[in-house]
Design a protein around this motif. Structure first.
Motif, PDB file in Angstrom:
ATOM      1  N   TYR A  67      46.392  44.544  57.581  1.00  8.92           N
ATOM      2  CA  TYR A  67      46.204  44.544  56.130  1.00  8.92           C
ATOM      3  C   TYR A  67      45.653  45.888  55.661  1.00  8.92           C
ATOM      4  N   ASN A  68      44.615  46.383  56.331  1.00 12.52           N
ATOM      5  CA  ASN A  68      43.993  47.650  55.930  1.00 12.52           C
ATOM      6  C   ASN A  68      44.942  48.831  56.079  1.00 12.52           C
ATOM      7  N   SER A  69      45.866  48.745  57.033  1.00 11.81           N
ATOM      8  CA  SER A  69      46.811  49.840  57.231  1.00 11.81           C
ATOM      9  C   SER A  69      47.906  49.863  56.170  1.00 11.81           C
ATOM     10  N   GLN A  70      48.071  48.763  55.439  1.00 16.59           N
ATOM     11  CA  GLN A  70      49.161  48.656  54.469  1.00 16.59           C
ATOM     12  C   GLN A  70      48.733  48.944  53.041  1.00 16.59           C
ATOM     13  N   ILE A  71      47.430  48.914  52.755  1.00 17.20           N
ATOM     14  CA  ILE A  71      46.999  49.094  51.372  1.00 17.20           C
ATOM     15  C   ILE A  71      46.869  50.584  51.044  1.00 17.20           C
ATOM     16  N   ASN A  72      47.030  50.899  49.756  1.00 15.64           N
ATOM     17  CA  ASN A  72      46.969  52.288  49.297  1.00 15.64           C
ATOM     18  C   ASN A  72      45.687  52.583  48.535  1.00 15.64           C
ATOM     19  N   SER A  73      44.635  51.815  48.797  1.00 12.58           N
ATOM     20  CA  SER A  73      43.358  52.021  48.119  1.00 12.58           C
ATOM     21  C   SER A  73      42.248  51.855  49.139  1.00 12.58           C
ATOM     22  N   ASN A  74      41.018  51.884  48.643  1.00 11.07           N
ATOM     23  CA  ASN A  74      39.875  51.701  49.530  1.00 11.07           C
ATOM     24  C   ASN A  74      39.346  50.272  49.496  1.00 11.07           C
ATOM     25  N   LEU A  75      40.146  49.345  49.013  1.00 12.60           N
ATOM     26  CA  LEU A  75      39.741  47.937  48.935  1.00 12.60           C
ATOM     27  C   LEU A  75      40.045  47.241  50.265  1.00 12.60           C
ATOM     28  N   PHE A  76      39.336  47.659  51.295  1.00 11.12           N
ATOM     29  CA  PHE A  76      39.601  47.161  52.637  1.00 11.12           C
ATOM     30  C   PHE A  76      38.932  45.807  52.861  1.00 11.12           C
ATOM     31  N   ALA A 194      48.933  36.347  53.406  1.00 10.28           N
ATOM     32  CA  ALA A 194      50.126  36.786  52.677  1.00 10.28           C
ATOM     33  C   ALA A 194      50.324  38.288  52.746  1.00 10.28           C
ATOM     34  N   GLY A 195      49.259  39.041  53.051  1.00  9.05           N
ATOM     35  CA  GLY A 195      49.362  40.488  53.042  1.00  9.05           C
ATOM     36  C   GLY A 195      49.033  41.043  51.668  1.00  9.05           C
ATOM     37  N   PRO A 196      49.044  42.367  51.523  1.00  2.00           N
ATOM     38  CA  PRO A 196      48.616  42.984  50.260  1.00  2.00           C
ATOM     39  C   PRO A 196      49.656  42.983  49.146  1.00  2.00           C
ATOM     40  N   SER A 197      50.886  42.594  49.417  1.00  2.43           N
ATOM     41  CA  SER A 197      51.933  42.649  48.398  1.00  2.43           C
ATOM     42  C   SER A 197      51.648  41.688  47.247  1.00  2.43           C
ATOM     43  N   GLU A 198      51.660  42.212  46.008  1.00  2.46           N
ATOM     44  CA  GLU A 198      51.434  41.382  44.835  1.00  2.46           C
ATOM     45  C   GLU A 198      52.625  40.484  44.532  1.00  2.46           C
ATOM     46  N   LYS A 199      53.819  40.885  45.002  1.00  4.46           N
ATOM     47  CA  LYS A 199      54.986  40.023  44.785  1.00  4.46           C
ATOM     48  C   LYS A 199      54.948  38.802  45.688  1.00  4.46           C
ATOM     49  N   VAL A 200      54.432  38.999  46.885  1.00  6.40           N
ATOM     50  CA  VAL A 200      54.324  37.871  47.811  1.00  6.40           C
ATOM     51  C   VAL A 200      53.249  36.901  47.340  1.00  6.40           C
ATOM     52  N   LEU A 201      52.133  37.446  46.880  1.00  4.94           N
ATOM     53  CA  LEU A 201      51.035  36.591  46.413  1.00  4.94           C
ATOM     54  C   LEU A 201      50.152  37.370  45.447  1.00  4.94           C
ATOM     55  N   SER A 202      49.850  36.763  44.315  1.00  4.98           N
ATOM     56  CA  SER A 202      48.864  37.300  43.384  1.00  4.98           C
ATOM     57  C   SER A 202      48.127  36.119  42.767  1.00  4.98           C
ATOM     58  N   PHE A 203      46.976  36.408  42.169  1.00  2.00           N
ATOM     59  CA  PHE A 203      46.141  35.357  41.616  1.00  2.00           C
ATOM     60  C   PHE A 203      46.048  35.507  40.102  1.00  2.00           C
ATOM     61  N   ILE A 204      46.091  34.362  39.418  1.00  4.05           N
ATOM     62  CA  ILE A 204      46.062  34.327  37.964  1.00  4.05           C
ATOM     63  C   ILE A 204      45.068  33.259  37.519  1.00  4.05           C
ATOM     64  N   LEU A 205      44.243  33.601  36.551  1.00 11.70           N
ATOM     65  CA  LEU A 205      43.358  32.627  35.928  1.00 11.70           C
ATOM     66  C   LEU A 205      43.994  32.160  34.622  1.00 11.70           C
ATOM     67  N   LYS A 206      44.180  30.857  34.508  1.00  8.99           N
ATOM     68  CA  LYS A 206      44.796  30.288  33.321  1.00  8.99           C
ATOM     69  C   LYS A 206      43.987  29.077  32.865  1.00  8.99           C
ATOM     70  N   GLU A 207      44.334  28.577  31.690  1.00 15.70           N
ATOM     71  CA  GLU A 207      43.711  27.341  31.241  1.00 15.70           C
ATOM     72  C   GLU A 207      44.147  26.181  32.116  1.00 15.70           C
ATOM     73  N   ASN A 208      43.260  25.260  32.319  1.00 16.71           N
ATOM     74  CA  ASN A 208      43.576  24.057  33.076  1.00 16.71           C
ATOM     75  C   ASN A 208      44.491  23.168  32.241  1.00 16.71           C
ATOM     76  N   GLU A 209      45.288  22.358  32.911  1.00 15.28           N
ATOM     77  CA  GLU A 209      46.146  21.440  32.185  1.00 15.28           C
ATOM     78  C   GLU A 209      45.292  20.460  31.403  1.00 15.28           C
ATOM     79  N   THR A 210      45.751  20.156  30.178  1.00 16.39           N
ATOM     80  CA  THR A 210      44.969  19.297  29.301  1.00 16.39           C
ATOM     81  C   THR A 210      44.698  17.941  29.925  1.00 16.39           C
ATOM     82  N   GLY A 211      45.683  17.407  30.627  1.00 17.40           N
ATOM     83  CA  GLY A 211      45.529  16.064  31.181  1.00 17.40           C
ATOM     84  C   GLY A 211      44.508  15.984  32.286  1.00 17.40           C
TER      85      GLY A 211
END
Length: 256
Positions: A67-76, A194-211
């Motif tokens: 994982y650390n070898s694949q990222i392009n930042s210092n967020l190891f 999942a690895g560092p790819s945002e297309k493979v996996l990313s996280f989103i905060l949304k409203e919970n379903e009303t029900g």
């Protein structure tokens, strides 16, 4: 009130607002609309491929190195002596409804004929800008519910955390999939698998379903505010539907 993005704030807060409203009206809506057409909500209980994977200590260490070898930042990611690991996750906030933040104002009150300053707890609501992103440094055993709590604290949001949910987003075969994470799921573990790819996996905060929201947990002012918001959303939705059908009717009449 901005003429371009319709952002509204208190006149005393204008100097504190930092938003780029120079774009033309409707800019960026096209991408959001296209993504909504592609999105497909999967079964909440349906595990993803990487979620089923179990790793031993040696495999975790190897995955962290990869994982650390694949990222392009210092967020190891870093492996701890007790076998746990720490790292960063990026969460995009896609909230369509306003959030509440605290606002305290001292007002004088008359009591026994004497004015006494008294602190009154108030709240103010505003819309988070589109595309708001936050990086969080968490542990491997940090749960999704704890991530939601941390995000709300970062933005000083005082709404009930149960109003929100953390989703995983993935792209496969030109299709966008969303799955709501359970409260006890571990986002950093999913990020590692999942690895560092945002297309493979990313996280989103949304409203919970009303029900799935326990409405008994909210106060009467909050519930009245929700009703007003729902009414406005319904009116806007009806307006758009009427506009769309009016255009279709006009095209048909022109063809006739």
């Amino acid at each position: 009130l901005s003429p371009d993005c319709s952002f509204t704030c208190h006149y005393r807060c204008r100097a504190l607002v930092r938003l780029d409203c120079s774009g033309p009206p409707g800019a960026g809506d096209e991408d959001n609309g296209n993504e909504q057409l592609l999105e497909k909500d999967t079964n909440v209980d349906e595990p993803s491929e990487w979620e089923k994977t179990e790793l031993d200590q040696a495999q975790v260490e190897q995955r962290i190195k990869e994982y650390n070898s694949q990222i392009n930042s210092n967020l190891f990611m870093s492996l701890n002596k007790d076998g746990s690991y720490t790292g960063f996750i990026k969460v995009q906030l896609k909230l369509v409804r306003p959030v509440s933040v605290p606002a305290t104002k001292r007002v004088p009150t008359l009591q026994a004929g004497r004015p006494h300053p008294q602190g009154v707890k108030r709240r103010t609501s505003f819309y988070l800008p589109k595309g708001t992103v936050k990086h969080l440094h968490i542990l491997s055993h940090t749960r999704a519910s704890e991530v939601i709590d941390a995000l709300l604290r970062k933005f000083t949001v005082i709404d009930n955390p149960r109003k929100f949910a953390l989703f995983e987003r993935s792209e496969k075969d030109d299709q966008v999939y969303l799955r709501k994470l359970g409260d006890d799921e571990q986002p950093l573990r999913l990020r590692l698998l999942a690895g560092p790819s945002e297309k493979v996996l990313s996280f989103i905060l949304k409203e919970n379903e009303t029900g799935e929201v326990n409405w008994d947990a909210f106060t009467l002012p909050e519930l009245h505010n929700f009703l007003l918001i729902l009414q406005r959303e319904e009116e806007e939705h009806v307006r758009r539907l009427r506009h769309r059908y009016a255009r279709c009717r006009q095209k048909m009449q022109e063809a006739l």
